[in-house]
Write a protein that holds these residues in place. Structure first.
Motif, PDB file in Angstrom:
ATOM      1  N   LEU A 152       0.844  -1.202   0.000  1.00  0.00           N
ATOM      2  CA  LEU A 152       0.000   0.000   0.000  1.00  0.00           C
ATOM      3  C   LEU A 152       0.874   1.244   0.000  1.00  0.00           C
ATOM      4  N   THR A 153       0.363   2.329  -0.581  1.00  0.00           N
ATOM      5  CA  THR A 153       1.038   3.610  -0.399  1.00  0.00           C
ATOM      6  C   THR A 153       0.746   4.087   1.015  1.00  0.00           C
ATOM      7  N   LEU A 154       1.525   5.033   1.510  1.00  0.00           N
ATOM      8  CA  LEU A 154       1.263   5.562   2.855  1.00  0.00           C
ATOM      9  C   LEU A 154      -0.130   6.191   2.924  1.00  0.00           C
ATOM     10  N   GLU A 155      -0.587   6.784   1.811  1.00  0.00           N
ATOM     11  CA  GLU A 155      -1.940   7.357   1.765  1.00  0.00           C
ATOM     12  C   GLU A 155      -2.982   6.267   1.964  1.00  0.00           C
ATOM     13  N   GLN A 156      -2.829   5.163   1.259  1.00  0.00           N
ATOM     14  CA  GLN A 156      -3.767   4.048   1.380  1.00  0.00           C
ATOM     15  C   GLN A 156      -3.690   3.423   2.766  1.00  0.00           C
ATOM     16  N   MET A 157      -2.498   3.366   3.313  1.00  0.00           N
ATOM     17  CA  MET A 157      -2.316   2.809   4.652  1.00  0.00           C
ATOM     18  C   MET A 157      -3.053   3.650   5.687  1.00  0.00           C
ATOM     19  N   LEU A 158      -2.950   4.964   5.571  1.00  0.00           N
ATOM     20  CA  LEU A 158      -3.664   5.850   6.496  1.00  0.00           C
ATOM     21  C   LEU A 158      -5.169   5.663   6.369  1.00  0.00           C
ATOM     22  N   ASP A 159      -5.670   5.533   5.138  1.00  0.00           N
ATOM     23  CA  ASP A 159      -7.106   5.324   4.934  1.00  0.00           C
ATOM     24  C   ASP A 159      -7.567   4.036   5.619  1.00  0.00           C
ATOM     25  N   LEU A 160      -6.763   2.973   5.522  1.00  0.00           N
ATOM     26  CA  LEU A 160      -7.104   1.704   6.161  1.00  0.00           C
ATOM     27  C   LEU A 160      -7.124   1.864   7.682  1.00  0.00           C
ATOM     28  N   ILE A 161      -6.133   2.558   8.218  1.00  0.00           N
ATOM     29  CA  ILE A 161      -6.056   2.793   9.658  1.00  0.00           C
ATOM     30  C   ILE A 161      -7.295   3.538  10.151  1.00  0.00           C
ATOM     31  N   LEU A 162      -7.671   4.581   9.447  1.00  0.00           N
ATOM     32  CA  LEU A 162      -8.805   5.405   9.872  1.00  0.00           C
ATOM     33  C   LEU A 162     -10.118   4.636   9.777  1.00  0.00           C
ATOM     34  N   SER A 163     -10.253   3.801   8.746  1.00  0.00           N
ATOM     35  CA  SER A 163     -11.502   3.040   8.602  1.00  0.00           C
ATOM     36  C   SER A 163     -11.686   2.063   9.749  1.00  0.00           C
ATOM     37  N   ARG A 164     -10.581   1.505  10.249  1.00  0.00           N
ATOM     38  CA  ARG A 164     -10.680   0.559  11.364  1.00  0.00           C
ATOM     39  C   ARG A 164     -10.773   1.276  12.699  1.00  0.00           C
ATOM     40  N   ALA A 165     -10.137   2.427  12.786  1.00  0.00           N
ATOM     41  CA  ALA A 165     -10.219   3.203  14.026  1.00  0.00           C
ATOM     42  C   ALA A 165     -11.664   3.595  14.314  1.00  0.00           C
ATOM     43  N   ASP A 166     -12.446   3.817  13.251  1.00  0.00           N
ATOM     44  CA  ASP A 166     -13.859   4.195  13.424  1.00  0.00           C
ATOM     45  C   ASP A 166     -14.660   3.106  14.118  1.00  0.00           C
ATOM     46  N   LYS A 167     -14.180   1.871  14.052  1.00  0.00           N
ATOM     47  CA  LYS A 167     -14.913   0.744  14.630  1.00  0.00           C
ATOM     48  C   LYS A 167     -14.510   0.459  16.078  1.00  0.00           C
ATOM     49  N   ILE A 168     -13.553   1.240  16.598  1.00  0.00           N
ATOM     50  CA  ILE A 168     -13.119   1.073  17.990  1.00  0.00           C
ATOM     51  C   ILE A 168     -13.783   2.162  18.811  1.00  0.00           C
ATOM     52  N   THR A 169     -14.709   1.759  19.666  1.00  0.00           N
ATOM     53  CA  THR A 169     -15.609   2.711  20.310  1.00  0.00           C
ATOM     54  C   THR A 169     -14.905   3.753  21.173  1.00  0.00           C
ATOM     55  N   TRP A 170     -13.810   3.352  21.852  1.00  0.00           N
ATOM     56  CA  TRP A 170     -13.167   4.278  22.776  1.00  0.00           C
ATOM     57  C   TRP A 170     -12.157   5.186  22.093  1.00  0.00           C
ATOM     58  N   LEU A 171     -11.853   4.903  20.814  1.00  0.00           N
ATOM     59  CA  LEU A 171     -10.817   5.665  20.122  1.00  0.00           C
ATOM     60  C   LEU A 171     -11.443   6.717  19.219  1.00  0.00           C
ATOM     61  N   SER A 172     -11.006   7.937  19.397  1.00  0.00           N
ATOM     62  CA  SER A 172     -11.500   9.035  18.569  1.00  0.00           C
ATOM     63  C   SER A 172     -10.315   9.833  18.038  1.00  0.00           C
ATOM     64  N   ILE A 173     -10.122   9.760  16.722  1.00  0.00           N
ATOM     65  CA  ILE A 173      -9.073  10.547  16.081  1.00  0.00           C
ATOM     66  C   ILE A 173      -9.737  11.763  15.449  1.00  0.00           C
ATOM     67  N   GLY A 174      -9.429  12.955  15.957  1.00  0.00           N
ATOM     68  CA  GLY A 174     -10.104  14.176  15.541  1.00  0.00           C
ATOM     69  C   GLY A 174      -9.746  14.621  14.139  1.00  0.00           C
ATOM     70  N   ASP A 175     -10.584  15.495  13.600  1.00  0.00           N
ATOM     71  CA  ASP A 175     -10.367  16.006  12.247  1.00  0.00           C
ATOM     72  C   ASP A 175      -9.027  16.732  12.125  1.00  0.00           C
ATOM     73  N   GLU A 176      -8.653  17.474  13.157  1.00  0.00           N
ATOM     74  CA  GLU A 176      -7.381  18.197  13.109  1.00  0.00           C
ATOM     75  C   GLU A 176      -6.198  17.231  13.086  1.00  0.00           C
ATOM     76  N   GLN A 177      -6.327  16.159  13.843  1.00  0.00           N
ATOM     77  CA  GLN A 177      -5.261  15.159  13.847  1.00  0.00           C
ATOM     78  C   GLN A 177      -5.141  14.481  12.483  1.00  0.00           C
ATOM     79  N   ILE A 178      -6.290  14.161  11.893  1.00  0.00           N
ATOM     80  CA  ILE A 178      -6.282  13.543  10.561  1.00  0.00           C
ATOM     81  C   ILE A 178      -5.679  14.497   9.539  1.00  0.00           C
TER      82      ILE A 178
END
Length: 270
Positions: free
Chosen positions: A195-221
């Protein structure tokens, strides 16, 4: 007495062995094509037979992982530990067969011991009365806060973006797939190497959304995506580079493990 000089022919022919020896010692660059075919043929059934004797190794996914680990070990050592072990070509087909099976057997035994200890520990826990099941386990808000803070600290750090993405991918895999870190390292390698690093980040974010206690903010993204827009030493945008391009000479798994451990040390200091 039984003639054992051709006892390797059930696994590979003389011509195949000659091809292996030539590809590994004479071909420039080194070629593993015939080696890979022969090792796959030798070990697929062998690994299955041994694993069938262990209730905790019968899973087909584990057997494939075991084969991949053994193959990598064989590939890394076949020249130095067999074919050019004494400084000259070791043309010994029967010895090659025995060497492959010995390496495989020793790895499986060590792996089985490790899995056995895990199974034993789980069995010991089950002996205690009133052991809560997963629905009874309560994680404190303070613990979840610390976990979220760790993610925030890594995301906002100035560490190499490939290291940041590695740590995020491994930790999220631990949570998302309920794997231990060693298995998570292997999963990240399998899923992200190409994967490119861009694709890798997209995969990370899609799975992070499914972890209830984890919230990655828009500014962090936005901060992570901004870093992907930077240009690497090769003049290529970092987000367009493949994750596997960042691996060190030590190899993929060693690189992933090293990067996550460095970030672990970084967090511990804070």
């Amino acid at each position: 007495m039984e003639d054992t000089t051709k006892s390797y022919l059930n696994f590979f022919s003389d011509d195949e062995f000659e091809s292996i020896a030539w590809e590994l010692t004479k071909h420039n660059p080194v070629c593993y094509d015939t080696f890979a075919v022969v090792v796959k043929r030798m070990l697929t059934g062998y690994i299955g037979r041994i694993c069938s004797g262990y209730c905790y190794l019968r899973d087909s996914h584990l057997q494939e992982d075991i084969f991949q680990d053994i193959y990598i070990k064989l590939q890394k050592t076949c020249i130095t530990h067999f074919f050019l072990r004494n400084g000259e070509i070791n043309y010994d087909p029967l010895g090659f067969k025995n060497w492959v099976f010995t390496v495989a057997k020793n790895y499986i035994i060590d792996f089985a011991k490790k899995r056995g200890r895990i199974q034993f520990n789980e069995a010991e826990l089950d002996k205690f009365e009133n052991t809560p099941d997963s629905s009874d386990i309560v994680v404190s808000d303070d613990a979840l806060c610390k976990l979220s803070e760790a993610f925030c600290t890594v995301i906002c750090s100035n560490l190499g973006i490939h290291k940041v993405l590695t740590w995020l991918a491994v930790m999220i895999t631990v949570c998302y797939r309920n794997q231990d870190k060693i298995d998570a390292n292997r999963t990240v390698e399998e899923e992200c190497t190409n994967l490119t690093l861009e694709q890798m980040l997209d995969l990370i974010l899609s799975r992070a959304d499914k972890i209830t206690w984890l919230s990655i903010g828009d500014e962090q993204i936005a901060g992570l995506r901004s870093r992907l827009n930077e240009t690497g030493k090769s003049g290529v945008r970092l987000g367009d580079m493949k994750y596997g391009d960042f691996y060190m000479k030590a190899g993929s798994i060693k690189s992933i493990s090293d990067w996550t451990n460095r970030i672990k040390e970084y967090l511990e200091k804070r």
